[in-house]
Each structure stands twice: as structure tokens, then as C-alpha cells.
Design a protein around this motif. Structure first.
Motif, short mmCIF file in Angstrom:
data_model
loop_
_atom_site.label_atom_id
_atom_site.label_comp_id
_atom_site.label_asym_id
_atom_site.label_seq_id
_atom_site.Cartn_x
_atom_site.Cartn_y
_atom_site.Cartn_z
N ASP A 84 0.86 -1.18 0.00
CA ASP A 84 0.00 0.00 0.00
C ASP A 84 0.90 1.23 0.00
O ASP A 84 1.57 1.52 0.99
CB ASP A 84 -0.88 -0.03 1.26
CG ASP A 84 -1.83 1.15 1.34
OD1 ASP A 84 -1.73 2.08 0.52
OD2 ASP A 84 -2.68 1.16 2.25
N ALA A 85 0.91 1.94 -1.12
CA ALA A 85 1.82 3.07 -1.29
C ALA A 85 1.11 4.41 -1.29
O ALA A 85 1.60 5.38 -1.89
CB ALA A 85 2.62 2.91 -2.59
N GLU A 86 -0.06 4.49 -0.63
CA GLU A 86 -0.83 5.74 -0.60
C GLU A 86 -0.98 6.27 -2.03
O GLU A 86 -1.42 5.56 -2.92
CB GLU A 86 -0.19 6.74 0.35
CG GLU A 86 -0.16 6.29 1.80
CD GLU A 86 0.32 7.37 2.74
OE1 GLU A 86 0.54 8.52 2.32
OE2 GLU A 86 0.49 7.06 3.94
N ASN A 87 -0.56 7.51 -2.27
CA ASN A 87 -0.68 8.08 -3.61
C ASN A 87 0.62 7.96 -4.40
O ASN A 87 0.81 8.64 -5.41
CB ASN A 87 -1.10 9.55 -3.54
CG ASN A 87 -0.02 10.43 -2.95
OD1 ASN A 87 0.95 9.93 -2.36
ND2 ASN A 87 -0.15 11.74 -3.09
N GLY A 88 1.53 7.09 -3.91
CA GLY A 88 2.83 6.96 -4.52
C GLY A 88 3.85 7.88 -3.88
O GLY A 88 5.00 7.94 -4.32
N PHE A 89 3.39 8.63 -2.86
CA PHE A 89 4.24 9.54 -2.09
C PHE A 89 4.79 10.69 -2.92
O PHE A 89 5.83 11.27 -2.58
CB PHE A 89 5.39 8.77 -1.41
CG PHE A 89 4.92 7.65 -0.52
CD1 PHE A 89 4.22 7.92 0.64
CD2 PHE A 89 5.14 6.34 -0.87
CE1 PHE A 89 3.76 6.90 1.46
CE2 PHE A 89 4.69 5.31 -0.06
CZ PHE A 89 3.99 5.59 1.10
N ALA A 90 4.11 11.01 -4.00
CA ALA A 90 4.55 12.12 -4.85
C ALA A 90 3.44 12.45 -5.84
O ALA A 90 2.59 11.62 -6.14
CB ALA A 90 5.82 11.76 -5.61
N ASP A 91 3.47 13.68 -6.35
CA ASP A 91 2.56 14.09 -7.41
C ASP A 91 3.17 13.85 -8.79
O ASP A 91 2.44 13.66 -9.77
CB ASP A 91 2.20 15.57 -7.28
CG ASP A 91 1.23 15.83 -6.14
OD1 ASP A 91 0.49 14.90 -5.75
OD2 ASP A 91 1.22 16.96 -5.61
N ASP A 92 4.49 13.85 -8.87
CA ASP A 92 5.18 13.66 -10.15
C ASP A 92 5.16 12.18 -10.53
O ASP A 92 5.67 11.33 -9.79
CB ASP A 92 6.63 14.14 -10.00
CG ASP A 92 7.38 14.14 -11.32
OD1 ASP A 92 7.03 13.33 -12.22
OD2 ASP A 92 8.33 14.93 -11.47
N ALA A 128 0.37 4.95 -15.63
CA ALA A 128 1.07 4.72 -16.89
C ALA A 128 2.58 4.74 -16.70
O ALA A 128 3.32 3.93 -17.28
CB ALA A 128 0.65 5.76 -17.92
N ALA A 129 3.06 5.65 -15.85
CA ALA A 129 4.50 5.76 -15.60
C ALA A 129 5.02 4.51 -14.89
O ALA A 129 6.11 4.00 -15.21
CB ALA A 129 4.80 7.01 -14.78
#
Length: 273
Positions: A84-92, A128-129
């Protein structure tokens, strides 16, 4: 078992008609080892427990290194691990992809990414990234339309479908709608989606057999086990103080010791990526 076969095994657990993947969530080595010892082939982490264990807020991108450190501890164990990585810990999106690479490097086969009701296009770009950087990593794309309480109306259902469509098109391997417990609405999503639908188990919602009948392919327990463990500790203290013998399952000292192993070398988890 090589990496390709492990990943294929994890994906296959989402494609067994009538037999959804029931995914328990651990928060440290001991809890994961105990679950694995009971035969669970796949285990996830829970961001709430990771954050609470170190006194940090959940869902605020504050636990990137703690999450990676836990993945380093668990990723080489003989079970399939999703993080579980929340939102990926970044916006980028590129930063999220780099975090995914680090998880993959330590043996993680799945990642859960939540949109937090931010822009759907941004979340799709993260998905996608990640798929471009680590094609084999199973991406479970979560939308918080129901978790936030905004998904109950007709507009909310439409928004949920819009977001899930975008995440599927971006390459998500599965989609996750926590907070959704209405069987009719779950059935609508199952009919609409191509990707396996993940539902968060709720004691007040449908049972596991009912969710299976509805076509749900993955059922997560989220922070439930961690919160139950905290509750059991409080109940045990109250029982002892009142002169009662605590009820419930209590692993022995030796059993807990037997599940332990040497921890990874100290230092930044990033050094392993």
C-alpha cells in the motif's frame, strides 16, 4: 521461482471465477509471518499501520521511507507481497515510477495507488509511468469516491466509473473502490469493468461469499487486522486488571521468536534499489 512466474502467480489470483483473492494486510514482519504460517499465499501492507507505528499521519505522503523499509523486510519472504503506497508519495509520475522500481527491486509484486480524489488525469499518468517503468508490477488503482462519502448519489457513481475507466486505460491491472458496500452498485461496476474489482471488506457489508457471487475478484482487509490487534491488546489489559483471564488466541513467546529472522542491514532502504 523466478520473478516472471511470481508475478504471473499473483495476477492469476485475481482471475479465479467465484474465488476472489482474500488479501490480509500485515504491518510488520511478525504479523506477515503469522499470516503466512496460516497458509495465506499473498499478503499486503496497510498504510495506516505503517504510519501509526511511527506516529505519522496516514495518507499524507509522510511514510515513503518507512514503507520502503518494510518492503525490504518482507519482499524476500516466500509469499507474494503487495504494498500500500498511498498516492505513490509524490505528485510527479516519474517520482512514483522510481518508487515502484525500488519496490520491485526488493521483491514486491504489487502496488496499491490511491487517487485521494485528486485529478483523475494525474493519477492515470502515475499508473502509466509505473507500468512503463516496471511492466510486471501489478498496479491496483484505487479511487476514493466512496471512501470520501461522495459516491452514494448518481453523480458519484458516474464519477467512479469515469475514474476507473481512465485508470484501466492507463494500464491498471486491477481497480479498488474502498467504502463501497452496496451489492447493487458493486454488481454494476463488475459488469462495466474489464479489470478485476477490489472491494474493502467491511463487517457491516457483504460477506466474502456474497462478494464472490457478485463477481468481486479481490477482497482486502485494509487496516482491520491492525485495529483488531490494538483492540485485543486493550481488551486483554482490561481483563487482567479485572482479574479475568484474557480470551482469544495468544501465540507463545517461542512461536513469535521462531518466526523472526535477521533483519536487513541498517541504513537507507534506498541503497538496495
Amino acid at each position: 521461482m523466478n520473478a516472471e512466474r511470481v508475478v504471473t502467480s499473483f495476477a492469476a489470483l485475481h482471475h479465479r471465477p467465484g474465488e476472489p483473492l482474500l488479501l490480509p494486510n500485515a504491518w510488520d514482519h511478525a504479523s506477515a509471518a503469522a499470516l503466512a504460517a496460516r497458509g495465506w499465499p499473498a499478503i499486503a501492507t496497510t498504510s495506516l499501520a505503517v504510519a501509526a507505528a511511527v506516529g505519522l499521519p496516514d495518507g499524507q505522503a509522510a511514510t515513503r521511507e518507512h514503507t520502503l523499509r518494510l518492503a525490504l523486510t518482507l519482499g524476500s519472504e516466500p509469499y507474494l507481497l503487495s504494498v500500500d503506497a498511498e498516492n505513490g508519495f509524490a505528485d510527479d509520475p516519474d517520482d512514483v515510477a522510481e518508487f515502484a522500481r525500488e519496490l520491485w527491486a526488493v521483491g514486491v509484486v504489487g502496488i496499491n495507488l490511491e487517487d485521494g480524489l485528486g485529478p483523475a488525469a494525474r493519477h492515470a499518468a502515475k499508473i502509466a509511468a509505473v507500468k512503463a517503468a516496471v511492466p510486471g508490477l501489478f498496479v491496483n488503482a484505487r479511487t476514493d469516491t466512496y471512501w470520501s462519502g461522495d459516491g452514494d448519489g448518481a453523480d458519484g457513481q458516474t464519477e467512479t466509473l469515469r475514474r476507473l475507466d481512465a485508470y484501466q486505460q492507463a494500464g491498471a491491472d486491477g481497480v479498488f473502490v474502498p467504502g463501497l458496500t452496496d451489492p447493487t452498485r458493486i454488481a454494476v461496476l463488475v459488469r462495466h469493468l474489464d479489470a478485476p474489482l477490489n472491494i474493502l471488506y467491511s463487517p457491516a457489508g457483504p460477506t466474502v461469499p456474497h462478494l464472490a457471487d457478485l463477481g468481486v475478484r479481490r477482497i482486502s482487509l485494509g487496516s482491520l487486522l491492525y485495529r483488531r490487534a490494538l483492540g485485543a491488546a486493550l481488551d486483554a489489559v482490561a481483563d487482567i486488571a479485572a482479574g479475568r483471564t484474557p480470551a482469544g488466541t495468544t501465540p507463545s513467546y517461542d512461536e513469535v521468536c521462531a518466526s523472526a529472522r535477521s533483519a536487513p542491514a541498517s541504513g537507507s532502504a534506498n541503497s538496495t534499489g
